[in-house]
Design an enzyme around this catalytic site. Structure first.
Site, PDB file in Angstrom:
ATOM      1  CB  SER A 151      -0.912   0.180   1.189  1.00 47.24           C
ATOM      2  OG  SER A 151      -2.171   0.974   1.095  1.00 47.24           O
ATOM      3  CG  ASP A 230      -7.543  -3.308  -2.360  1.00 47.90           C
ATOM      4  OD1 ASP A 230      -8.012  -2.242  -1.697  1.00 47.90           O
ATOM      5  OD2 ASP A 230      -6.219  -3.465  -2.511  1.00 47.90           O
ATOM      6  CG  HIS A 263      -5.476  -2.457   0.748  1.00 49.18           C
ATOM      7  ND1 HIS A 263      -5.039  -2.093  -0.447  1.00 49.18           N
ATOM      8  CD2 HIS A 263      -4.831  -1.679   1.829  1.00 49.18           C
ATOM      9  CE1 HIS A 263      -4.112  -1.203  -0.195  1.00 49.18           C
ATOM     10  NE2 HIS A 263      -3.899  -1.239   1.133  1.00 49.18           N
TER      11      HIS A 263
END
Length: 286
Positions: A151, A230, A263
């Site tokens: 991320s 995600d 995620h």
């Protein structure tokens, strides 16, 4: 540097440290996993290492407790280095008001705007202080260092690899923020840390950096894994933009898209072994 704790792990050692950082101007914590091949009585010598950059709200413990990386790293003979995600203790007004800005959200750059510029120097900290410190103090090979992250940390891995070509010999990312100048997380962070002049933002955007290159900076290839479930994919991550920039630059890229994965670290752990082997193939090839 001060050893805070040490734990036997898959024949190696999981260690946690603290030190007074000159770049940050505050104490910083980080974790290191040393595989069994790094033992002082080993004939292997200094081992290759991977720097892992964690995402928003995380710290130096997140990766080592959630990603499940140590078992395969021990098999491959890779050390794992995980710094914290931002300075802590600067006491900047409002530093903890938002989960995506301030504490836990350093974006792996050097801030230029007050009041952040004094302490938020994550790029210089990692490249100029932490790596020399560890390669000098631990059995880590200074010329065999890779970088990866998740991320915000995926953004950091890509941008640091592109901004410091040659320092990192391999690179990969999980669900990275590929075009921060074009997403809410990035625009918020860059406006606060780098100022309103958006011309300065492109230097910390992996898609923009790659788009300006005429040759592949990472000849061994870049690996990116992205979950299709995600919730941040459409608005925040934009891997398709980075993919296009890589194609334009002739940069080999493996962009894998996985149905059903989100995620979280359940996603990261699912494909961690593939990333470690991606790095090992390049770091152990010579």
């Amino acid at each position: 540097m001060e050893l805070l704790s040490e734990h036997a792990c898959f024949g190696g050692q999981q260690q946690f440290y603290k030190h007074d950082s000159k770049q940050i101007g505050l104490p910083m914590k980080f974790s290191v996993f040393l595989p069994p091949q790094a033992a002082h009585d080993s004939a292997h010598g200094p081992v290759p290492a991977l720097v892992y950059l964690a995402g928003l709200t995380c710290n130096e413990e997140t990766f080592v407790t959630k990603a499940g990386a140590q078992r395969v790293a021990a098999e491959l003979g890779l050390a794992l280095i995980a710094p914290d995600t931002s300075p802590r203790g600067a006491n900047v007004p409002g530093e903890a008001d938002s989960w995506d800005f301030g504490v836990g959200a350093g974006f792996y750059l050097d801030a230029t705007q007050a009041p952040w510029a004094k302490n938020l120097r994550m790029e210089s900290y990692i490249t100029q202080e932490l790596l020399p410190l560890l390669t000098g103090a631990l059995p880590i090979n200074p010329v065999k260092i890779g970088i990866f992250g998740h991320s915000m940390g995926g953004h950091g891995a890509l941008t640091l690899a592109l901004r410091h070509v040659g320092l990192f010999k391999s690179v990969s990312a999980f669900a990275p923020i590929c075009a921060p100048t074009q997403c809410p997380w990035g625009r918020k962070a860059f406006a606060g840390y780098l100022g309103a002049d958006q011309s300065a933002w492109a230097a910390h955007d992996a898609t923009e950096l790659m788009g300006k290159l005429q040759a592949a900076p990472c000849p061994g290839g870049i690996l990116i894994d992205q979950g299709l479930a995600d919730k941040f994919l459409a608005d925040q991550l934009h891997p398709h933009l980075f993919e296009a920039a890589c194609a334009s630059a002739g940069q080999p890229l493996i962009l894998r898209k996985h149905a059903g994965y989100d995620h979280s670290y359940y996603f990261v752990a699912s494909f961690m072994a593939d990333h470690l082997r991606h790095h090992a193939q390049q770091l152990l090839s010579n």
